[in-house]
Design a protein around this motif. Sequence first.
Motif, short mmCIF file in Angstrom:
data_model
loop_
_atom_site.label_atom_id
_atom_site.label_comp_id
_atom_site.label_asym_id
_atom_site.label_seq_id
_atom_site.Cartn_x
_atom_site.Cartn_y
_atom_site.Cartn_z
N GLU A 92 0.79 -1.24 0.00
CA GLU A 92 0.00 0.00 0.00
C GLU A 92 0.82 1.29 0.00
OE1 GLU A 92 -3.25 0.19 -0.28
OE2 GLU A 92 -3.46 -1.99 -0.32
N VAL A 93 2.10 1.19 0.34
CA VAL A 93 2.85 2.43 0.59
C VAL A 93 3.01 3.28 -0.67
CG1 VAL A 93 5.20 1.56 0.12
CG2 VAL A 93 4.86 3.31 1.86
N THR A 94 3.03 4.56 -0.45
CA THR A 94 3.36 5.49 -1.52
C THR A 94 4.16 6.62 -0.91
OG1 THR A 94 2.45 6.87 -3.29
CG2 THR A 94 1.23 6.87 -1.22
N THR A 95 4.56 7.58 -1.71
CA THR A 95 5.31 8.68 -1.13
C THR A 95 4.55 9.99 -1.30
OG1 THR A 95 7.41 9.88 -1.08
CG2 THR A 95 6.66 9.16 -3.25
N GLY A 96 4.69 10.86 -0.31
CA GLY A 96 4.11 12.20 -0.39
C GLY A 96 5.23 13.20 -0.54
N GLN A 97 6.46 12.69 -0.58
CA GLN A 97 7.58 13.63 -0.63
C GLN A 97 7.79 14.12 -2.05
OE1 GLN A 97 10.32 11.10 1.51
NE2 GLN A 97 10.28 12.51 3.23
N HIS A 98 8.06 15.42 -2.15
CA HIS A 98 8.30 15.98 -3.47
C HIS A 98 9.71 15.66 -3.90
CE1 HIS A 98 4.46 17.84 -3.35
NE2 HIS A 98 4.75 18.60 -2.31
N ILE A 99 9.85 15.45 -5.19
CA ILE A 99 11.17 15.08 -5.71
C ILE A 99 12.17 16.19 -5.38
CG2 ILE A 99 12.47 14.45 -7.78
CD1 ILE A 99 10.15 12.54 -7.07
N SER A 100 13.29 15.78 -4.81
CA SER A 100 14.32 16.75 -4.42
C SER A 100 15.62 15.99 -4.17
CB SER A 100 13.89 17.48 -3.14
OG SER A 100 13.60 16.55 -2.11
N GLY A 101 16.68 16.74 -3.95
CA GLY A 101 17.94 16.12 -3.54
C GLY A 101 18.65 15.31 -4.61
N LEU A 127 29.05 28.36 -12.35
CA LEU A 127 27.76 27.69 -12.51
C LEU A 127 27.23 27.32 -11.13
CD1 LEU A 127 25.57 26.46 -14.38
CD2 LEU A 127 26.87 24.31 -14.28
N ARG A 128 26.02 27.76 -10.86
CA ARG A 128 25.37 27.40 -9.59
C ARG A 128 24.06 26.69 -9.87
NH1 ARG A 128 27.24 31.60 -5.20
NH2 ARG A 128 28.34 33.08 -6.51
N ILE A 129 23.66 25.87 -8.92
CA ILE A 129 22.32 25.29 -8.97
C ILE A 129 21.59 25.77 -7.72
CG2 ILE A 129 20.94 23.18 -9.01
CD1 ILE A 129 23.30 21.78 -10.35
N VAL A 130 20.41 26.32 -7.93
CA VAL A 130 19.65 26.88 -6.81
C VAL A 130 18.21 26.44 -6.94
CG1 VAL A 130 19.12 28.98 -5.51
CG2 VAL A 130 21.19 28.90 -6.92
N ASP A 131 17.92 25.26 -6.49
CA ASP A 131 16.53 24.76 -6.52
C ASP A 131 16.40 23.59 -5.56
OD1 ASP A 131 17.65 22.58 -7.80
OD2 ASP A 131 16.95 23.16 -9.80
N ALA A 132 15.27 22.91 -5.63
CA ALA A 132 15.01 21.82 -4.67
C ALA A 132 15.98 20.65 -4.84
CB ALA A 132 13.58 21.33 -4.82
N ASP A 137 18.78 16.13 1.80
CA ASP A 137 17.93 15.01 2.21
C ASP A 137 16.48 15.42 1.93
OD1 ASP A 137 17.02 12.65 3.28
OD2 ASP A 137 18.10 12.84 5.17
N CYS A 138 15.56 14.45 1.98
CA CYS A 138 14.14 14.80 1.86
C CYS A 138 13.77 15.57 3.12
CB CYS A 138 13.28 13.55 1.76
SG CYS A 138 13.39 12.78 0.15
N ILE A 139 13.28 16.79 2.93
CA ILE A 139 13.00 17.62 4.09
C ILE A 139 11.63 17.28 4.68
CG2 ILE A 139 14.49 19.48 3.33
CD1 ILE A 139 11.97 20.93 2.34
N ARG A 140 11.43 17.64 5.94
CA ARG A 140 10.15 17.35 6.58
C ARG A 140 9.13 18.44 6.34
NH1 ARG A 140 12.64 16.07 12.29
NH2 ARG A 140 14.26 17.33 11.33
N ALA A 141 9.61 19.63 5.98
CA ALA A 141 8.69 20.73 5.66
C ALA A 141 8.25 20.58 4.21
CB ALA A 141 9.40 22.06 5.85
N ASN A 142 7.34 21.44 3.77
CA ASN A 142 7.01 21.48 2.34
C ASN A 142 8.18 22.09 1.59
OD1 ASN A 142 4.59 20.25 2.65
ND2 ASN A 142 3.40 22.14 2.67
N THR A 143 8.26 21.76 0.29
CA THR A 143 9.47 22.12 -0.46
C THR A 143 9.40 23.51 -1.11
OG1 THR A 143 8.48 20.80 -2.21
CG2 THR A 143 10.33 19.83 -1.01
N ASN A 144 8.19 24.03 -1.33
CA ASN A 144 8.08 25.25 -2.12
C ASN A 144 8.77 26.45 -1.44
OD1 ASN A 144 7.35 26.78 -4.27
ND2 ASN A 144 5.18 26.81 -3.86
#
Length: 162
Positions: A92-101, A127-132, A137-144
Motif C-alpha cells: 500500500e505504501v506510496t510517497t508524499g515527498q516531493h522530488i528533491s535532492g 555555474l550554480r544550482i539553486v533549486d530543490a 535530504d528529503c526535508i520534513r517541511a514542504n518544499t516550495n
Amino acid sequence: MPPLGIRMMASLELALSAGELKLTSTDPDEQPFLDYRYFQQEEDLRRLREAVRLCVSLGEHERFNDIIESRIEPTDEELASDEDLDTYMIREVTTGQHISGTCKMGPDSDDMAVVNQYGRVRGIQNLRIVDASIMPDCIRANTNVTTMMIAERVSDFIKDGK
Ligand SMILES: Cc1cc2nc3c(=O)[nH]c(=O)nc-3n(C[C@H](O)[C@H](O)[C@H](O)COP(=O)(O)OP(=O)(O)OC[C@H]3O[C@@H](n4cnc5c(N)ncnc54)[C@H](O)[C@@H]3O)c2cc1C
C-alpha cells in the motif's frame, strides 16, 4: 468506488532508505529512471509498523465509537503479525515527498555532493544550482517555500561575491 469513511495516514519522515534517479538518455525530455526503494532499511519498516498500529489503536478509542462502525483496513489478518503487516505496508505504501535532492549540497569530502555550500557546482566555474535538487535530504517541511529560502540565501551569496 471505494467505501466512504475516515482515513488516517501515517507518514514516515526522515526515512533511512534512499532511492535512485538515473538518466536514461542525453535528451532532457526523456523520463529518467526512478527507483524509490521503499523499506530497504528494516528501521523504516519498524517505525511505520509502529505508526500503523498506533493509528489502529487510536481508531479503536471510545471517542471514535459514534463515527467509526468498523475498520476496513488493515484487516485483522493483515495486523496478525509483523510479517503480515509488512506485506500490507509494502503493497500500500506510496510517497508524499516531493522530488528533491538529486544533486545535493555537501562538503568536498562527500563524493555524492554536486554543489558546495554556496550552490556552486564542483569542478565547473561560474555555474550554480539553486533549486530543490540541492537539498541534501528529503526535508520534513514542504518544499516550495524552502526552495524560495534557498534562492534568497544564495542570492545573498552572489551579492556578497561568495
Ligand atoms: C502537483 C504539485 C503540487 C505541489 N504542492 C506543493 C505544496 O502544496 N506545497 C509545497 O511546498 N510544495 C508543493 N509542490 C512542490 C513544489 O512546487 C516544488 O518542490 C518546488 O516548486 C521546487 O522548486 P524548483 O525551483 O526546484 O523547481 P520548479 O518550481 O519546477 O522550477 C523549475 C523552473 O525551471 C524552468 N525550466 C525547466 N527547464 C528549463 C530550461 N531548460 N531552461 C530554462 N528554464 C527551465 C521551469 O519552467 C520552472 O520554472 C508541489 C508540486 C507539484 C508538482
